[in-house]
Design an enzyme around this catalytic site. Structure first.
Site, PDB file in Angstrom:
ATOM      1  N   GLU A  44     -31.019  -7.696  64.450  1.00 36.77           N
ATOM      2  CA  GLU A  44     -32.370  -7.428  64.970  1.00 36.77           C
ATOM      3  C   GLU A  44     -32.641  -5.939  64.831  1.00 36.77           C
ATOM      4  O   GLU A  44     -31.949  -5.122  65.436  1.00 36.77           O
ATOM      5  CB  GLU A  44     -32.445  -7.864  66.436  1.00 36.77           C
ATOM      6  N   LYS A 133     -35.789 -15.091  75.397  1.00 39.60           N
ATOM      7  CA  LYS A 133     -34.821 -14.004  75.633  1.00 39.60           C
ATOM      8  C   LYS A 133     -34.957 -13.557  77.086  1.00 39.60           C
ATOM      9  O   LYS A 133     -36.006 -13.047  77.490  1.00 39.60           O
ATOM     10  CB  LYS A 133     -35.136 -12.845  74.679  1.00 39.60           C
TER      11      LYS A 133
END
Ligand code: 3PG
Length: 212
Positions: A44, A133
């Site tokens: 990421e 998340k």
């Protein structure tokens, strides 16, 4: 071309997602290479990093076969669009923005918004999120995951914030599917010294920790 379900599985299989935030742009490609060599295949790159879009594109081109490359800290639809154009496989955010979820779910990439409460988790999934998340997780702890997994076991969970080698296994054991790891994997000394083999060894230790 992977289906959406296969992509969700790829993210779950990756388990560890390296959060690359504000690293010297010249170091990012060797860093990604070292992480992937160590088995950390979730990558990421946060959009507040210098040259983030260019680096997402390059990482996708170079490591797209072995790694799942996404964009982090995506706060708006405009940012999501740019990240998708750069080739991001997934879009991660610290917040729940319906417009971002709506936009990304119409594409072939995954959307992982940030949430903090059971209601937000449910809401995000209703809107079409692929995974949520929970951020920041260390203020809640693994017990929170265990408790949430009771009634909301169908929701795929990622957790980020304050994860390191000492606690990562607890989160996986509690039922998290993917764990975002930033500072503790982006070892400043190793990166400064271009010690890519050291980074690969560190990545391996994180993978071993989640695999038990
Ligand atoms: C971040 O905000 O950069 C991520 O949540 C990673 O956090 P960490 O550095 O505490 O792992």
């Amino acid at each position: 071309m992977l289906t959406r379900e296969e992509k969700i599985q790829s993210l779950k299989d990756a388990q560890v997602v390296a959060v690359i935030r504000k690293i010297d742009p010249d170091k990012v490609i060797p860093l990604v290479s070292a992480l992937v060599a160590g088995g950390v295949t979730g990558i990421e790159i946060t959009l507040d990093s210098q040259n983030a879009l260019k680096l997402i594109k390059e990482s996708k081109e170079r490591f797209g076969q072995e790694a799942f490359v996404g964009a982090g800290t995506v706060l708006s639809v405009e940012e999501a669009k740019e990240a998708l154009e750069a080739g991001a496989d997934f879009i991660v955010s610290p917040i729940l923005n319906k417009e971002v979820v709506d936009h990304v779910k119409e594409t072939s990439s995954l959307v992982v918004p940030g949430v903090y409460t059971p209601t937000e988790m449910w809401q995000a999934m209703q809107w079409g999120a692929d995974m949520v998340k929970i951020f920041p997780i260390t203020t809640l702890g693994p017990k929170f995951i265990k408790d949430v997994k009771g009634p909301l076991s169908h929701i795929p969970l990622m957790t980020t914030g304050g994860i390191d080698l000492s606690n990562i296994a607890e989160y996986v054991k509690a039922g998290v599917h993917a764990v975002g790891v930033g500072g503790s994997l982006m070892d400043k000394v190793l990166i400064q010294n271009n010690d890519w083999d050291g980074l690969t060894q560190l990545a391996k230790r994180f993978k071993e920790a989640v695999q038990g």
